[in-house]
Design an enzyme around this catalytic site. Sequence first.
Site, PDB file in Angstrom:
ATOM      1  N   ASP A  67      -2.193  11.606  22.258  1.00  0.00           N
ATOM      2  CA  ASP A  67      -1.859  10.599  21.406  1.00  0.00           C
ATOM      3  C   ASP A  67      -1.108   9.828  20.340  1.00  0.00           C
ATOM      4  O   ASP A  67      -0.607   9.170  20.039  1.00  0.00           O
ATOM      5  CB  ASP A  67      -3.681  10.222  21.267  1.00  0.00           C
ATOM      6  N   VAL A  70       2.956   9.121  21.019  1.00  0.00           N
ATOM      7  CA  VAL A  70       2.951   8.337  21.552  1.00  0.00           C
ATOM      8  C   VAL A  70       2.963   7.272  21.089  1.00  0.00           C
ATOM      9  O   VAL A  70       1.166   6.726  20.418  1.00  0.00           O
ATOM     10  CB  VAL A  70       2.483   8.061  23.019  1.00  0.00           C
ATOM     11  N   ASP A  74      -3.302   6.365  17.758  1.00  0.00           N
ATOM     12  CA  ASP A  74      -3.984   4.992  17.500  1.00  0.00           C
ATOM     13  C   ASP A  74      -5.229   4.861  19.039  1.00  0.00           C
ATOM     14  O   ASP A  74      -5.232   3.688  19.047  1.00  0.00           O
ATOM     15  CB  ASP A  74      -3.337   4.020  17.679  1.00  0.00           C
ATOM     16  N   ASN A  96       1.633  13.456  32.069  1.00  0.00           N
ATOM     17  CA  ASN A  96      -0.386  13.345  31.946  1.00  0.00           C
ATOM     18  C   ASN A  96      -0.843  12.748  33.613  1.00  0.00           C
ATOM     19  O   ASN A  96      -2.023  13.564  33.609  1.00  0.00           O
ATOM     20  CB  ASN A  96       0.106  11.694  31.098  1.00  0.00           C
ATOM     21  N   HIS A 195      -0.959  26.754  22.391  1.00  0.00           N
ATOM     22  CA  HIS A 195      -0.836  27.612  24.343  1.00  0.00           C
ATOM     23  C   HIS A 195      -1.716  28.143  24.208  1.00  0.00           C
ATOM     24  O   HIS A 195      -0.816  29.446  24.475  1.00  0.00           O
ATOM     25  CB  HIS A 195       0.587  26.633  24.653  1.00  0.00           C
ATOM     26  N   THR A 196      -2.301  29.130  23.264  1.00  0.00           N
ATOM     27  CA  THR A 196      -3.322  29.910  23.376  1.00  0.00           C
ATOM     28  C   THR A 196      -4.023  30.084  24.185  1.00  0.00           C
ATOM     29  O   THR A 196      -5.117  30.469  24.532  1.00  0.00           O
ATOM     30  CB  THR A 196      -3.983  30.454  21.747  1.00  0.00           C
ATOM     31  N   ASP A 248      -1.981  31.437  28.307  1.00  0.00           N
ATOM     32  CA  ASP A 248      -1.648  32.414  27.143  1.00  0.00           C
ATOM     33  C   ASP A 248      -2.960  33.872  28.278  1.00  0.00           C
ATOM     34  O   ASP A 248      -4.142  34.032  28.308  1.00  0.00           O
ATOM     35  CB  ASP A 248      -3.266  32.816  25.978  1.00  0.00           C
ATOM     36  N   SER A 251      -5.321  36.542  26.084  1.00  0.00           N
ATOM     37  CA  SER A 251      -6.954  35.943  25.591  1.00  0.00           C
ATOM     38  C   SER A 251      -6.765  34.616  26.188  1.00  0.00           C
ATOM     39  O   SER A 251      -6.324  33.340  25.434  1.00  0.00           O
ATOM     40  CB  SER A 251      -6.926  36.107  24.589  1.00  0.00           C
TER      41      SER A 251
HETATM   42  C1  HEM Z   1       6.932  21.772  22.175  1.00  0.00           C
HETATM   43  C2  HEM Z   1       6.372  21.084  22.778  1.00  0.00           C
HETATM   44  C3  HEM Z   1       5.851  21.205  24.218  1.00  0.00           C
HETATM   45  C4  HEM Z   1       4.937  21.006  25.386  1.00  0.00           C
HETATM   46  C5  HEM Z   1       7.167  21.055  26.405  1.00  0.00           C
HETATM   47  C6  HEM Z   1       4.369  21.799  26.331  1.00  0.00           C
HETATM   48  C7  HEM Z   1       4.687  21.427  27.382  1.00  0.00           C
HETATM   49  C8  HEM Z   1       2.874  21.113  28.193  1.00  0.00           C
HETATM   50  C9  HEM Z   1       2.473  21.808  29.610  1.00  0.00           C
HETATM   51  C10 HEM Z   1       3.970  20.907  30.688  1.00  0.00           C
HETATM   52  C11 HEM Z   1       1.455  22.024  29.619  1.00  0.00           C
HETATM   53  C12 HEM Z   1       1.082  22.026  31.469  1.00  0.00           C
HETATM   54  C13 HEM Z   1       0.539  20.810  31.958  1.00  0.00           C
HETATM   55  C14 HEM Z   1      -0.074  21.320  33.418  1.00  0.00           C
HETATM   56  O1  HEM Z   1       0.929  21.872  34.057  1.00  0.00           O
HETATM   57  O2  HEM Z   1      -0.767  20.173  33.287  1.00  0.00           O
HETATM   58  C15 HEM Z   1       0.439  22.213  28.454  1.00  0.00           C
HETATM   59  C16 HEM Z   1      -0.728  22.307  28.411  1.00  0.00           C
HETATM   60  C17 HEM Z   1      -1.133  22.122  26.751  1.00  0.00           C
HETATM   61  N1  HEM Z   1      -0.810  21.994  26.011  1.00  0.00           N
HETATM   62 FE1  HEM Z   1       1.361  21.878  25.444  1.00  0.00          FE
HETATM   63  N2  HEM Z   1       3.375  21.158  25.128  1.00  0.00           N
HETATM   64  C18 HEM Z   1       3.910  21.539  23.778  1.00  0.00           C
HETATM   65  C19 HEM Z   1       3.263  21.599  22.771  1.00  0.00           C
HETATM   66  C20 HEM Z   1       1.918  21.574  22.536  1.00  0.00           C
HETATM   67  C21 HEM Z   1       0.940  20.986  21.225  1.00  0.00           C
HETATM   68  C22 HEM Z   1       2.005  20.291  20.134  1.00  0.00           C
HETATM   69  C23 HEM Z   1      -0.610  20.789  22.053  1.00  0.00           C
HETATM   70  C24 HEM Z   1      -1.500  20.941  20.542  1.00  0.00           C
HETATM   71  C25 HEM Z   1      -1.453  20.662  19.741  1.00  0.00           C
HETATM   72  C26 HEM Z   1      -0.027  21.270  23.004  1.00  0.00           C
HETATM   73  C27 HEM Z   1      -1.453  21.761  23.585  1.00  0.00           C
HETATM   74  C28 HEM Z   1      -1.726  21.832  24.889  1.00  0.00           C
HETATM   75  C29 HEM Z   1      -2.864  22.190  25.400  1.00  0.00           C
HETATM   76  C30 HEM Z   1      -4.170  22.735  24.847  1.00  0.00           C
HETATM   77  C31 HEM Z   1      -2.293  22.592  27.121  1.00  0.00           C
HETATM   78  C32 HEM Z   1      -3.490  22.996  28.050  1.00  0.00           C
HETATM   79  C33 HEM Z   1      -4.393  22.121  29.082  1.00  0.00           C
HETATM   80  C34 HEM Z   1      -5.289  22.283  29.287  1.00  0.00           C
HETATM   81  O3  HEM Z   1      -5.396  23.318  30.212  1.00  0.00           O
HETATM   82  O4  HEM Z   1      -5.551  20.962  30.823  1.00  0.00           O
HETATM   83  N3  HEM Z   1       1.217  21.438  23.273  1.00  0.00           N
HETATM   84  N4  HEM Z   1       1.594  21.503  27.416  1.00  0.00           N
END
Ligand code: HEM
Length: 330
Positions: A67, A70, A74, A96, A195-196, A248, A251
């Site tokens: 959110d 972009v 909002d 998304n 991504h933990t 991760d 864990s």
């Molecule tokens: C630094 C650049 C980042 C990139 C390139 C990125 C990219 C991605 C991608 C590709 C996924 C997997 C989506 C999928 O396969 O369906 C993902 C999952 C996730 N991202 Fe990021 N992300 C970034 C930063 C962040 C940030 C800043 C947050 C939150 C503060 C975040 C939170 C999450 C979470 C919690 C998941 C797991 C969601 C799930 O299990 O459904 N990410 N991200």
Amino acid sequence: MGLSNINIPLLLLSLLMFGVLGNAQLSSDFYSESCPNVTIIARRLIQRASRTDVRLTAKVMRLHFHDCFVNGCDGSVLLDAAPVDGVEGEKEAFQNAGSLDGFEVIDDIKTALENVCPGVVSCADILAIAAEISVSLAGGPSWDVLLGRRDGRTANRGDAVAALPLGPDSMEILTSKFSVHNLDTTDLVALSGAHTFGRVQCGVIANRLHNFTGNNGQSDPSIEPKFLRTLRRKCPQGRSLTARVNLDPTSPDSFDNDYFKNLQNNRGVIESDQILFSSKGAPTMSLVNRFAKSQRKFYKAFAKSMIKMGNVRVLTGNDGEIRRDCRRVN
Ligand code: HEM
Ligand SMILES: *[C@@H]1O[C@H](CO)[C@@H](O)[C@H](O)[C@H]1NC(C)=O
Ligand SMILES: *[C@@H]1O[C@H](CO)[C@@H](O)[C@H](O)[C@H]1NC(C)=O
């Protein structure tokens, strides 16, 4: 005549400052009179939903990120496409689609809040509150969530495609996608620590495992060999593209600092993760080391960066609206 000539530049300056620096009008007690139980209600519903979906907290925290990046925090990410109203669903942006999730629990929270304090709590604020609750339920830090955002009346799919970071983005592009929101290198590393928990689909990392830089059969040399074998087994070439692996591996569902230890061991799953540690000479490496060494420092930095991210281009005062239904404008 004199007056208006003096005031216009001042007005422009203050508008500019609000636009660039975010809005100082958010406050943690914004709903203390108008909807005092907002956090209790949201927490109860997130807790309930996470009993049947271990990934729910990760999904919900990611919603706030997508959110805010972009057109600001909002609530635009929640709007369903509505061509008659000129609303392009951000949900259909390729970052998304088939990936972003957790909308139902946000709907449930909105419905519950409309029952006790109708027309008061914005969807954008629900996302900010829900992100904090999700992180803390997963074992991570708590912080005072600043509130008072209002909901936008539009969404922009093209902006989502352009603004949301991608796995193969270079360090330069990642840095610039954060810095346009006034988020610096520390914010990039701390927030990537999200991504933990959560999962990634095999399709996202397929090239990293099987076709690195367009060379069929090659993999990203920054992946630790044993971990590479594990990932390749879970994500065989050309198959299981929508299967999910843990972000991760040590864990998968708890919010801790293992993510940074994994990076030190070359066990980052997405390219944008490993690059924070493996990019030669980048200032991100020492931050990874700092957060790997001290979970306390990670938690502190993460909370601070979340508050910063939650301030990105918020609507306040009489701007925007308080949506009755998070999926459509009033
Ligand atoms: C630094 C650049 C980042 C990139 C390139 C990125 C990219 C991605 C991608 C590709 C996924 C997997 C989506 C999928 O396969 O369906 C993902 C999952 C996730 N991202 Fe990021 N992300 C970034 C930063 C962040 C940030 C800043 C947050 C939150 C503060 C975040 C939170 C999450 C979470 C919690 C998941 C797991 C969601 C799930 O299990 O459904 N990410 N991200
Ligand atoms: C908030 O919750 C408490 C305890 O559940 C309840 O007694 C109180 O009436 C609620 N307040 C409002 C304004 O809904
Ligand atoms: C590998 O990547 C290149 C360049 O993106 C692409 O043209 C090619 O089709 C890919 N090969 C496979 C087997 O996916």
